[in-house]
Design a protein around this motif. Structure first.
Motif, PDB file in Angstrom:
ATOM      1  N   UNK A 201      -6.668  -4.224   4.876  1.00  0.00           N
ATOM      2  CA  UNK A 201      -5.364  -3.643   4.581  1.00  0.00           C
ATOM      3  C   UNK A 201      -5.101  -2.417   5.446  1.00  0.00           C
ATOM      4  N   UNK A 202      -6.157  -1.692   5.799  1.00  0.00           N
ATOM      5  CA  UNK A 202      -6.009  -0.585   6.736  1.00  0.00           C
ATOM      6  C   UNK A 202      -5.586  -1.066   8.116  1.00  0.00           C
ATOM      7  N   UNK A 203      -6.183  -2.173   8.554  1.00  0.00           N
ATOM      8  CA  UNK A 203      -5.790  -2.746   9.843  1.00  0.00           C
ATOM      9  C   UNK A 203      -4.336  -3.203   9.813  1.00  0.00           C
ATOM     10  N   UNK A 223      -6.056  -5.941 -12.058  1.00  0.00           N
ATOM     11  CA  UNK A 223      -5.323  -4.710 -12.358  1.00  0.00           C
ATOM     12  C   UNK A 223      -6.299  -3.674 -12.900  1.00  0.00           C
ATOM     13  N   UNK A 224      -7.081  -3.088 -11.984  1.00  0.00           N
ATOM     14  CA  UNK A 224      -8.126  -2.142 -12.325  1.00  0.00           C
ATOM     15  C   UNK A 224      -7.916  -0.835 -11.570  1.00  0.00           C
ATOM     16  N   UNK A 225      -8.284   0.254 -12.206  1.00  0.00           N
ATOM     17  CA  UNK A 225      -8.240   1.542 -11.520  1.00  0.00           C
ATOM     18  C   UNK A 225      -9.080   1.493 -10.253  1.00  0.00           C
ATOM     19  N   UNK A 226     -10.261   0.883 -10.330  1.00  0.00           N
ATOM     20  CA  UNK A 226     -11.156   0.842  -9.170  1.00  0.00           C
ATOM     21  C   UNK A 226     -10.540   0.090  -7.997  1.00  0.00           C
ATOM     22  N   UNK A 227      -9.858  -1.030  -8.268  1.00  0.00           N
ATOM     23  CA  UNK A 227      -9.227  -1.809  -7.195  1.00  0.00           C
ATOM     24  C   UNK A 227      -8.049  -1.044  -6.613  1.00  0.00           C
ATOM     25  N   UNK A 228      -7.191  -0.506  -7.482  1.00  0.00           N
ATOM     26  CA  UNK A 228      -6.024   0.243  -7.010  1.00  0.00           C
ATOM     27  C   UNK A 228      -6.442   1.445  -6.174  1.00  0.00           C
ATOM     28  N   UNK A 229      -7.475   2.153  -6.608  1.00  0.00           N
ATOM     29  CA  UNK A 229      -7.938   3.321  -5.869  1.00  0.00           C
ATOM     30  C   UNK A 229      -8.504   2.910  -4.515  1.00  0.00           C
ATOM     31  N   UNK A 230      -9.128   1.751  -4.451  1.00  0.00           N
ATOM     32  CA  UNK A 230      -9.727   1.281  -3.202  1.00  0.00           C
ATOM     33  C   UNK A 230      -8.677   1.047  -2.118  1.00  0.00           C
ATOM     34  N   UNK A 231      -7.488   0.588  -2.514  1.00  0.00           N
ATOM     35  CA  UNK A 231      -6.463   0.219  -1.519  1.00  0.00           C
ATOM     36  C   UNK A 231      -5.310   1.213  -1.475  1.00  0.00           C
ATOM     37  N   UNK A 232      -5.463   2.365  -2.113  1.00  0.00           N
ATOM     38  CA  UNK A 232      -4.365   3.308  -2.311  1.00  0.00           C
ATOM     39  C   UNK A 232      -3.722   3.802  -1.031  1.00  0.00           C
ATOM     40  N   UNK A 233      -4.474   3.885   0.068  1.00  0.00           N
ATOM     41  CA  UNK A 233      -3.941   4.445   1.305  1.00  0.00           C
ATOM     42  C   UNK A 233      -3.128   3.438   2.113  1.00  0.00           C
ATOM     43  N   UNK A 293       1.840  -1.168 -10.668  1.00  0.00           N
ATOM     44  CA  UNK A 293       1.284   0.175 -10.537  1.00  0.00           C
ATOM     45  C   UNK A 293       1.735   0.809  -9.229  1.00  0.00           C
ATOM     46  N   UNK A 294       2.211   2.045  -9.316  1.00  0.00           N
ATOM     47  CA  UNK A 294       2.596   2.821  -8.144  1.00  0.00           C
ATOM     48  C   UNK A 294       1.362   3.577  -7.670  1.00  0.00           C
ATOM     49  N   UNK A 295       0.855   3.205  -6.498  1.00  0.00           N
ATOM     50  CA  UNK A 295      -0.395   3.796  -6.038  1.00  0.00           C
ATOM     51  C   UNK A 295      -0.242   5.241  -5.576  1.00  0.00           C
ATOM     52  N   UNK A 296       0.975   5.720  -5.498  1.00  0.00           N
ATOM     53  CA  UNK A 296       1.156   7.148  -5.235  1.00  0.00           C
ATOM     54  C   UNK A 296       0.595   7.987  -6.376  1.00  0.00           C
ATOM     55  N   UNK A 297       0.478   7.371  -7.551  1.00  0.00           N
ATOM     56  CA  UNK A 297      -0.040   8.095  -8.697  1.00  0.00           C
ATOM     57  C   UNK A 297      -1.466   7.763  -9.059  1.00  0.00           C
ATOM     58  N   UNK A 298      -2.106   6.871  -8.306  1.00  0.00           N
ATOM     59  CA  UNK A 298      -3.442   6.436  -8.718  1.00  0.00           C
ATOM     60  C   UNK A 298      -4.497   7.512  -8.468  1.00  0.00           C
ATOM     61  N   UNK A 299      -4.272   8.382  -7.505  1.00  0.00           N
ATOM     62  CA  UNK A 299      -5.208   9.475  -7.286  1.00  0.00           C
ATOM     63  C   UNK A 299      -5.276  10.401  -8.487  1.00  0.00           C
ATOM     64  N   UNK A 300      -4.117  10.704  -9.090  1.00  0.00           N
ATOM     65  CA  UNK A 300      -4.089  11.551 -10.276  1.00  0.00           C
ATOM     66  C   UNK A 300      -4.750  10.863 -11.455  1.00  0.00           C
ATOM     67  N   UNK A 301      -4.552   9.550 -11.576  1.00  0.00           N
ATOM     68  CA  UNK A 301      -5.230   8.791 -12.633  1.00  0.00           C
ATOM     69  C   UNK A 301      -6.738   8.878 -12.452  1.00  0.00           C
TER      70      UNK A 301
END
Length: 431
Positions: A201-203, A223-233, A293-301
């Protein structure tokens, strides 16, 4: 000869069908469902489908209405490995280059198992009968890989039989095996793990020079915090299920029909639409969950969960608090075994705040809930045993922590990983 690039449309929908497994015929059915709507003057629908069995071609499609599926083939790629990140990268690169748009929805279609990246392609043999596959009211002809005869390798059973309620009926076979990660390819014995998913996804982001607007998982348990955080960028929003998906997966016809009718919708609108149409497509007893889920907010979660983890680690030192945490773990919303190690985050916080009578725990739970309210744009659940599903799960094992967990970006932040390690040690037998 390659077709010239189109004018920029509002949306390009890209569906990556990893069908080289027991979902092969289901993939064909879903392509036909997409074709009931097809592409329009403002929405392009493309797909790449890897078929089950050695030597069966992977095709790229530009899906249109009122044509034969074979007429929509753009490129025949030959055999591919859908578990190879380069295959996904090349598909998306082709799609965004040939069919540019203001917004992109990428759907990864296959089995899923949340963050868990264990390698299931190993094992012995099994000679029992494979259960049937039912998809959108039809019995799928090939329950496992095509043309298998005699005893079936346990690796094939692991790869095909236990990947999801969406694909198989319950059976003794289903109870024997487990599934991991996403985009499983039985011929190549490969899958996309979460580290590879982040990398590819980074590529893709570098190619696009911006994030994918919506990443959809037509797959279980993603739909997991761990998955969302992994791809957040690299992704703006995600759509995924906390629970295993029922047999039929996403209702592509109703989702695409709504998008084609209103192509001006923003990414958040489309993500919310997926949640509503997905859950509405199932009956009251089917057992369906979906969240946007809006990944702009996953860092705060993530930060709030790690603070909660640190507070709970301290609380475990107190006998009464420890007993209440154990009680909460026994009651919290969890999902179909063996994925009862995944717990709904919001429900966990609600229970902890009520049961563990420590101000620091209550404050940490409120912070998690506040962060979730900003990140989870929409969630819905339908079916028995799912009433306390609110959009995102987190890994909370009962007895032992997987050694693979430490490889995730989320786990490296420490607070939650430290807690679940302390928790599983506290639950162990004492001499």
């Amino acid at each position: 000869m390659a077709r010239p690039a189109e004018k920029t449309k509002r949306w390009t929908v890209m569906v990556y069908l990893a069908g080289d497994n027991n979902l092969d015929s289901a993939g064909a059915d879903d392509l036909l469902e997409m074709k009931t709507v097809g592409s329009s003057d403002q929405v392009t629908v493309v797909a790449q489908f890897d078929r089950s069995g050695a030597g069966r071609a992977t095709n790229r499609y530009l899906l249109r209405k009122n044509t034969a599926l074979a007429a929509d083939v753009v490129t025949a790629l030959g055999e591919t490995d859908t578990g190879d990140p380069a295959v996904l990268r090349d598909f998306v690169t082709w799609a965004v280059t040939s069919h540019p748009a203001q917004h992109y929805l990428l759907v990864i279609w296959n089995h899923g198992s949340g963050w868990d990246d264990s390698n299931l392609y190993e094992g012995d043999y099994f000679s029992g009968a494979a259960p049937p596959v039912v998809r959108k009211g039809k019995v799928v002809a090939r329950a496992l890989v095509a043309d298998s005869a005699g005893p079936i390798r346990m690796d094939t059973v692991r790869a095909a039989a236990r990947r999801a309620r969406r694909s198989l009926f319950r059976s003794t076979v289903a109870s024997m095996v487990s599934s991991r990660a996403i985009a499983f390819d039985d011929q190549a014995k490969d899958f996309l793990d979460n580290i590879e998913l982040k990398r590819v996804l980074g590529q893709i982001r570098r190619t696009l020079k911006r994030k994918i607007d919506v990443l959809g998982f037509d797959a279980c348990l993603m739909s997991m915090v761990e998955v969302a955080y992994q791809v957040r960028d690299h992704v703006g929003l995600t759509c995924g299920s906390e629970e295993e998906e029922p047999n039929d997966g996403w209702p592509y016809d109703t989702i695409l029909k709504a998008l084609v009718a209103r192509p001006s919708m923003k990414p958040a609108d489309l993500a919310k639409l997926v949640v509503g149409r997905y859950v509405a497509s199932y009956g009251p007893k089917d057992g369906a969950t979906m969240a946007a889920t809006d990944l702009a907010g996953i860092g705060a979660v993530a930060d709030a969960i790690h603070r909660l983890g640190r507070v709970l680690t301290t609380a475990l030192r107190d006998d009464d608090a420890r007993a209440q945490i154990w009680a909460v773990r026994a009651q919290v919303q969890e999902y179909t075994p063996p994925y009862d190690q995944y717990c709904d985050v919001a429900d966990l916080c609600d229970l902890l705040a009520r049961r563990v009578r420590r101000p620091a725990v209550a404050a940490a739970c409120r912070a998690v809930r506040a962060a979730l309210s900003r990140a989870v744009l929409a969630s819905a659940a339908k079916g028995p045993g799912l009433a306390h599903s609110h959009g995102l799960t987190v890994y909370f094992p009962k007895k032992t922590v997987s050694r693979l967990y430490a490889t995730l970006d989320f786990a490296r932040k420490g607070g939650w990983a430290t807690f679940i390690d302390a928790y599983t040690r506290s639950i162990g037998r004492r001499r």
